[in-house]
Design a protein around this motif. Structure first.
Motif, PDB file in Angstrom:
ATOM      1  N   ALA A 213       4.681  -8.064   1.132  1.00 18.14           N
ATOM      2  CA  ALA A 213       4.725  -6.370   0.279  1.00 18.14           C
ATOM      3  C   ALA A 213       4.681  -5.056   0.497  1.00 18.14           C
ATOM      4  O   ALA A 213       5.364  -4.123   0.276  1.00 18.14           O
ATOM      5  CB  ALA A 213       4.136  -7.103  -1.245  1.00 18.14           C
ATOM      6  N   ILE A 214       3.300  -4.671   0.996  1.00 13.56           N
ATOM      7  CA  ILE A 214       3.211  -3.298   1.232  1.00 13.56           C
ATOM      8  C   ILE A 214       3.909  -3.095   2.572  1.00 13.56           C
ATOM      9  O   ILE A 214       4.148  -1.269   2.639  1.00 13.56           O
ATOM     10  CB  ILE A 214       1.507  -3.806   1.853  1.00 13.56           C
ATOM     11  N   GLN A 215       4.081  -3.663   3.295  1.00 16.98           N
ATOM     12  CA  GLN A 215       5.040  -3.431   4.540  1.00 16.98           C
ATOM     13  C   GLN A 215       6.317  -2.930   3.955  1.00 16.98           C
ATOM     14  O   GLN A 215       7.451  -1.927   4.186  1.00 16.98           O
ATOM     15  CB  GLN A 215       5.614  -3.773   5.283  1.00 16.98           C
ATOM     16  N   THR A 216       6.873  -4.295   3.174  1.00 11.65           N
ATOM     17  CA  THR A 216       7.970  -3.653   2.787  1.00 11.65           C
ATOM     18  C   THR A 216       8.238  -2.244   1.581  1.00 11.65           C
ATOM     19  O   THR A 216       9.226  -1.456   2.107  1.00 11.65           O
ATOM     20  CB  THR A 216       8.700  -4.541   0.998  1.00 11.65           C
ATOM     21  N   MET A 217       7.179  -2.143   1.103  1.00 12.90           N
ATOM     22  CA  MET A 217       6.813  -0.987  -0.370  1.00 12.90           C
ATOM     23  C   MET A 217       7.098   0.731   0.940  1.00 12.90           C
ATOM     24  O   MET A 217       7.373   1.504   0.224  1.00 12.90           O
ATOM     25  CB  MET A 217       5.741  -1.040  -0.769  1.00 12.90           C
ATOM     26  N   ARG A 218       6.125   0.441   1.847  1.00 18.11           N
ATOM     27  CA  ARG A 218       5.556   1.533   2.872  1.00 18.11           C
ATOM     28  C   ARG A 218       7.151   2.166   3.162  1.00 18.11           C
ATOM     29  O   ARG A 218       7.456   2.914   3.975  1.00 18.11           O
ATOM     30  CB  ARG A 218       4.631   1.289   4.118  1.00 18.11           C
ATOM     31  N   ASP A 219       7.558   1.217   4.115  1.00 16.62           N
ATOM     32  CA  ASP A 219       8.936   1.424   5.001  1.00 16.62           C
ATOM     33  C   ASP A 219       9.897   1.981   4.024  1.00 16.62           C
ATOM     34  O   ASP A 219      10.746   3.231   4.391  1.00 16.62           O
ATOM     35  CB  ASP A 219       9.439   0.226   5.427  1.00 16.62           C
ATOM     36  N   ARG A 220      10.626   1.601   2.379  1.00 16.86           N
ATOM     37  CA  ARG A 220      10.907   1.925   1.470  1.00 16.86           C
ATOM     38  C   ARG A 220      10.775   3.291   1.369  1.00 16.86           C
ATOM     39  O   ARG A 220      11.579   4.037   1.123  1.00 16.86           O
ATOM     40  CB  ARG A 220      10.978   1.030   0.592  1.00 16.86           C
ATOM     41  N   LEU A 221       9.458   3.512   0.975  1.00 20.68           N
ATOM     42  CA  LEU A 221       9.163   4.978   0.745  1.00 20.68           C
ATOM     43  C   LEU A 221       8.970   5.760   1.334  1.00 20.68           C
ATOM     44  O   LEU A 221      10.038   7.102   1.372  1.00 20.68           O
ATOM     45  CB  LEU A 221       7.693   4.889  -0.103  1.00 20.68           C
ATOM     46  N   SER A 222       8.082   5.415   2.657  1.00 26.81           N
ATOM     47  CA  SER A 222       8.877   6.050   3.522  1.00 26.81           C
ATOM     48  C   SER A 222      10.273   6.658   4.166  1.00 26.81           C
ATOM     49  O   SER A 222      10.448   7.935   4.165  1.00 26.81           O
ATOM     50  CB  SER A 222       7.510   6.250   5.060  1.00 26.81           C
ATOM     51  N   ALA A 223      10.999   5.690   3.467  1.00 32.02           N
ATOM     52  CA  ALA A 223      12.555   6.706   4.083  1.00 32.02           C
ATOM     53  C   ALA A 223      12.738   7.101   3.107  1.00 32.02           C
ATOM     54  O   ALA A 223      13.941   7.746   3.370  1.00 32.02           O
ATOM     55  CB  ALA A 223      13.263   4.889   4.401  1.00 32.02           C
TER      56      ALA A 223
END
Length: 620
Positions: free
Chosen positions: A345-355
């Motif tokens: 979950a942390i990786q998914t939201m981190r990548d999404r927000l960064s993009a």
């Protein structure tokens, strides 16, 4: 153990709230809840592990639990203006993430087809459990009560909360919210119509279930609410069929005249039944999807955030999941705070927000959560890591199993259920239950038990408590589960070279990944292959195979050109999507990865994430 305990509310809850809770909800486990509330929220050490962009708005992503995140916010006097949570529904379902094998950039055939769409049959995938939504009702309600009281403690006086649930627990949670926030602060029960006119739900001998429920409460009567409107239907506008001397269409209703142009401009206010927002069941191929099983559509959060917050206000989601709340808040010029316990979950939201170009910091709460990737996988792994542990069906489910010892005979073993955060902390309440409820149920021949813990209020305090209680002669040995959890994730292996190119290229440095190996991914693939071969009666299954280079096991790479220690700064990053196309610094492409990552400055550290989500860092 916690640094200290932060009160849930300005004064410890000893009066009306707990008494009302006892009065309204009379079920087992209430002593645990009362004790937790009186002690307060555990405040742990917090480490900033990554900074993304210039985070002037202090946007925050936490890996940790709801209560521990709220403890940090309260300790730092941070209040939130709007909360949306989509907690587990206690549905009894397991949720899994589909893991896709990427293409190997070292294989010439893959490079040659870079401009072609990949055939879906070429995708090789297996599933990995993310978390289990399997709860005992009493434990679930205790857990939710503590979470909701913690959330209330960090809400501003004008804040609102939207709690997203389904039929399993919504009626119970409404009673909790009435107790915590007050019946007068209940605003609406929102029905989100997610009906699908095909599939197994329509075959059930019952009414077709097709909605989720969102409970909307405010902290006080001084709430923020912006009335949102939608276009009127054509049929309604066509009912304005009279024309006045100025050529304006109008209608007369209930003795008053209404003009079409005025009504059309104003729009129709939204009600509390939302049937215009499609779920991902209704749009399975949506471009929004990030392969997160409980993801909610952005349009749902847009409506909530626009209605109950204004620009620059803080929007929080304490069960962050796919990161949709934070992503929408960022697009609508709100600040955001979100947390989750799952690594994926942390990786998914981190990548999404960064993009999305969001600026934020990622924090890790040292509450034991960081020691496991997610509860389901770790619980499965723990059973194989405790030497000699065997299942013992004759014992109560409280005990995970037994260990046989020549001196003490059969030794029952207690392991906290990581899927139930309330059992993570070993305190006097838990120890009292072990001594007075669990041990008396054991065979009379039992001489010793082993009690594992993830966190403990104070080992000295608990040992003294055991010594002072003379109700049992059974020896109780305490063991720190973290010594086992440290072995759950084994770092991956990589061979790479760093080269500086000549000329005036923007990306002057090139890091080439020559070989990558992940024992954990290999083990998961082997397990998947064996299971499929056993189930494939016709022997047509083609096992997933990994090349010698192993680059198809890589999902994400990042270079830090600013520091060789401490929090991570991503100077350049590549994510390889499930179709093996490159997402370069947040920009989607139709190019296959070539096995390299480039940067303008000299790289100091390299981070690689495998397709199961484990990350390893190397110095360059």
């Amino acid at each position: 153990m916690p640094i200290k305990y932060v009160p849930f509310v300005p004064e410890p809850i000893e009066g009306q709230a707990v008494l009302n809770f006892n009065r309204v909800l009379k079920y087992k486990g209430i002593d645990d809840t009362s004790m937790t509330l009186q002690r307060g929220m555990p405040l742990y050490e917090v480490e900033k592990i990554e900074s993304v962009g210039e985070n002037t708005d202090n946007n925050m992503v936490f890996r940790g639990e709801c209560i521990t995140t709220c403890a940090y916010l309260k300790e730092h006097n941070i209040q939130v203006d709007l909360v949306y949570i989509d907690p587990p529904f206690a549905s009894g379902a397991d949720y899994a993430k589909k893991i896709y094998i990427r293409r190997n950039p070292k294989v010439a055939e893959a490079i040659a087809q870079a401009e072609q769409e990949i055939d879906s049959e070429e995708l090789r995938a297996f599933e990995e459990k993310m978390y289990g939504d399997v709860w005992d009702k009493e434990k679930y309600l205790n857990w939710m009560y503590e979470n909701l009281v913690a959330i209330k403690s960090v809400m501003s006086e004008t804040a609102s909360i939207y709690v997203h649930l389904d039929w399993h627990m919504v009626h119970y949670i409404k009673v909790l919210l009435d107790e915590i926030l007050g019946e007068d602060n209940f605003q609406r029960e929102i029905i989100w119509d997610i009906s699908v006119l095909s599939g197994f739900k329509t075959l059930a001998p019952n009414w077709v279930r097709g909605h989720d429920t969102i409970l909307y409460y405010s902290k006080s009567s001084e709430r923020i609410f912006n009335k949102l409107r939608q276009p009127h239907t054509k049929e309604y506008l066509d009912s304005f069929n009279r024309i006045d001397e100025n050529g304006r269409y109008y209608m007369v209703a209930h003795g008053s005249t209404r003009y079409r142009d005025e009504v059309e401009k104003k729009g129709k206010p939204y009600g509390d039944v939302w049937n215009d927002i499609m779920s991902f069941q209704q749009q399975p191929t949506s471009d929004e999807k990030v392969d997160y099983s409980t993801q909610k559509p952005t349009s749902l959060l847009e409506r909530i955030i626009k209605a109950s917050s204004n620009e620059n206000m803080i929007v929080a989601d304490f069960f962050g999941g796919s990161g949709v709340t934070a992503a929408v808040a960022n697009k609508l010029n709100r600040r955001f705070i979100t947390c989750d316990i799952g690594l994926n979950a942390i990786q998914t939201m981190r990548d999404r927000l960064s993009a999305d170009g969001a600026a934020f910091d990622v924090y890790e709460i040292k509450d034991g959560v960081q020691l496991y990737r997610n509860p389901v996988q770790t619980m499965d792994k723990i059973k194989t890591l405790i030497p000699g542990l065997k299942n013992e069906d004759a014992l109560d489910s409280f005990w995970e199993g037994t260990i046989t010892d020549t001196k003490s005979g059969t030794i029952p073993v207690y392991v906290p259920n990581l899927m139930d955060s309330t059992s993570k902390l070993l305190d006097k309440v838990t120890m009292q239950r072990i001594i007075h409820e669990a041990i008396p149920d054991l065979p009379a021949s039992t001489k010793k038990v082993i009690v594992y813990y993830v966190d403990i209020t104070s080992e000295e305090e608990i040992k003294q408590f055991i010594e002072e209680d003379d109700s049992t002669v059974v020896e109780i040995e305490l063991r720190d589960l973290k010594t086992i959890l440290d072995d759950v994730v084994i770092e991956d292996y990589a061979e790479f070279t760093v080269a500086e190119t000549e000329g005036e290229l923007i990306d002057r440095y090139v890091v080439s990944i020559d070989r990558f190996m992940s024992d954990r991914v290999i083990a998961k693939i082997l397990e998947f292959n064996n299971k499929c071969l056993l189930n494939d009666k016709k022997k047509t299954f083609k096992p997933i195979q990994i090349s010698e280079e192993g680059l198809e096991m890589i999902e994400y790479l990042s270079l830090d050109c600013e520091s060789n220690e401490g929090e991570w700064h991503s100077s350049s990053e590549i994510k390889i999507d499930k179709n093996s196309f490159v997402i370069l610094n947040g920009e989607k492409t139709k190019t296959f990865w070539d096995g390299t990552i480039k940067s303008e400055k000299k790289p100091l550290r390299l981070k690689i994430r495998n397709i199961c989500g484990d990350e390893t860092v190397w110095n360059c």
